[in-house]
Design a protein around this motif. Structure first.
Motif, PDB file in Angstrom:
ATOM      1  N   ASN A  16       0.825  -1.205   0.000  1.00  0.00           N
ATOM      2  CA  ASN A  16       0.000   0.000   0.000  1.00  0.00           C
ATOM      3  C   ASN A  16       0.863   1.260   0.000  1.00  0.00           C
ATOM      4  N   LEU A  17       2.003   1.175  -0.687  1.00  0.00           N
ATOM      5  CA  LEU A  17       2.892   2.339  -0.761  1.00  0.00           C
ATOM      6  C   LEU A  17       2.345   3.345  -1.760  1.00  0.00           C
ATOM      7  N   ASP A  18       2.306   4.591  -1.352  1.00  0.00           N
ATOM      8  CA  ASP A  18       1.941   5.653  -2.274  1.00  0.00           C
ATOM      9  C   ASP A  18       3.016   5.696  -3.351  1.00  0.00           C
ATOM     10  N   LEU A  78       0.664   6.076   8.611  1.00  0.00           N
ATOM     11  CA  LEU A  78       0.365   6.805   7.382  1.00  0.00           C
ATOM     12  C   LEU A  78       1.649   7.300   6.719  1.00  0.00           C
ATOM     13  N   ALA A  79       1.742   7.086   5.414  1.00  0.00           N
ATOM     14  CA  ALA A  79       2.850   7.610   4.616  1.00  0.00           C
ATOM     15  C   ALA A  79       2.214   8.195   3.367  1.00  0.00           C
ATOM     16  N   CYS A  80       2.353   9.498   3.185  1.00  0.00           N
ATOM     17  CA  CYS A  80       1.686  10.208   2.080  1.00  0.00           C
ATOM     18  C   CYS A  80       0.173   9.988   2.143  1.00  0.00           C
ATOM     19  N   GLY A  81      -0.381   9.925   3.346  1.00  0.00           N
ATOM     20  CA  GLY A  81      -1.823   9.807   3.515  1.00  0.00           C
ATOM     21  C   GLY A  81      -2.393   8.395   3.386  1.00  0.00           C
ATOM     22  N   ARG A  82      -1.512   7.398   3.195  1.00  0.00           N
ATOM     23  CA  ARG A  82      -1.999   6.018   3.069  1.00  0.00           C
ATOM     24  C   ARG A  82      -1.414   5.161   4.177  1.00  0.00           C
ATOM     25  N   PRO A  83      -2.240   4.292   4.784  1.00  0.00           N
ATOM     26  CA  PRO A  83      -1.703   3.422   5.831  1.00  0.00           C
ATOM     27  C   PRO A  83      -0.840   2.315   5.217  1.00  0.00           C
ATOM     28  N   LEU A  84       0.358   2.157   5.751  1.00  0.00           N
ATOM     29  CA  LEU A  84       1.249   1.107   5.253  1.00  0.00           C
ATOM     30  C   LEU A  84       0.746  -0.255   5.713  1.00  0.00           C
ATOM     31  N   PHE A  85       0.927  -1.237   4.876  1.00  0.00           N
ATOM     32  CA  PHE A  85       0.600  -2.615   5.232  1.00  0.00           C
ATOM     33  C   PHE A  85       1.928  -3.339   5.381  1.00  0.00           C
TER      34      PHE A  85
END
Length: 156
Positions: A16-18, A78-85
């Motif tokens: 889920n990396l931006d 959150l990294a760039c607004g997305r939660p890392l998996f």
């Protein structure tokens, strides 16, 4: 104990990396938790997205403890607004094998729906990705329709 098992226990899957996150940024985010001995940042190798990041990577730490600490600290962050998996790379394999043995034991008739065989985890992941892409597409179409609607409202 098999040395390959060890490697899986100290290797993390990061998903889920931006697409704006670079290899360097990823390493910087994960380096506080231990000594990173290798990293695989995956890129599209063909097709229209060739050369673009695929949105996931693997990081190998020198010890299982470092990998578990990084997983604990970074999963859901959150990294760039997305939660890392973040999970141990070996966990996926264990889940798929358990899933396959359950299916083979009493639910063989359902295997045709998911593609069956060893690629079941892969198939369901592709199905999920396809569903997400379809959802995004429908949201984009909806958004463009509502913009056109507003424009026609302004005209009349």
């Amino acid at each position: 104990m098999d040395p390959n098992d060890d490697r899986g226990e100290s290797r993390l899957y990061i998903g889920n990396l931006d697409l704006r996150i670079t290899e360097a940024a990823l390493l910087k985010m994960f380096s506080p938790y231990g000594k990173i001995i290798s990293e695989d940042f995956l890129w599209h190798t063909r097709g229209p997205k060739r050369g673009e990041p695929r949105g996931f990577a693997f990081i190998q730490y020198s010890t299982k403890e470092e990998a578990e600490l990084a997983k604990e600290k970074m999963h859901g962050r959150l990294a760039c607004g997305r939660p890392l998996f973040v999970r141990l790379a070996g966990e996926k394999f264990m889940l798929e094998t358990a899933d396959n043995s359950t299916k083979a034991a009493g639910e063989g008739h359902k295997m045709h729906l998911t593609g069956g065989g060893g690629a079941m985890g892969q198939t369901s992941r592709h199905a999920k990705i396809a569903a997400i892409k379809n959802k995004l597409k429908s949201l984009e179409e909806e958004s463009s329709r509502s913009k056109k609607q507003k424009r026609s409202d302004n005209i009349s």
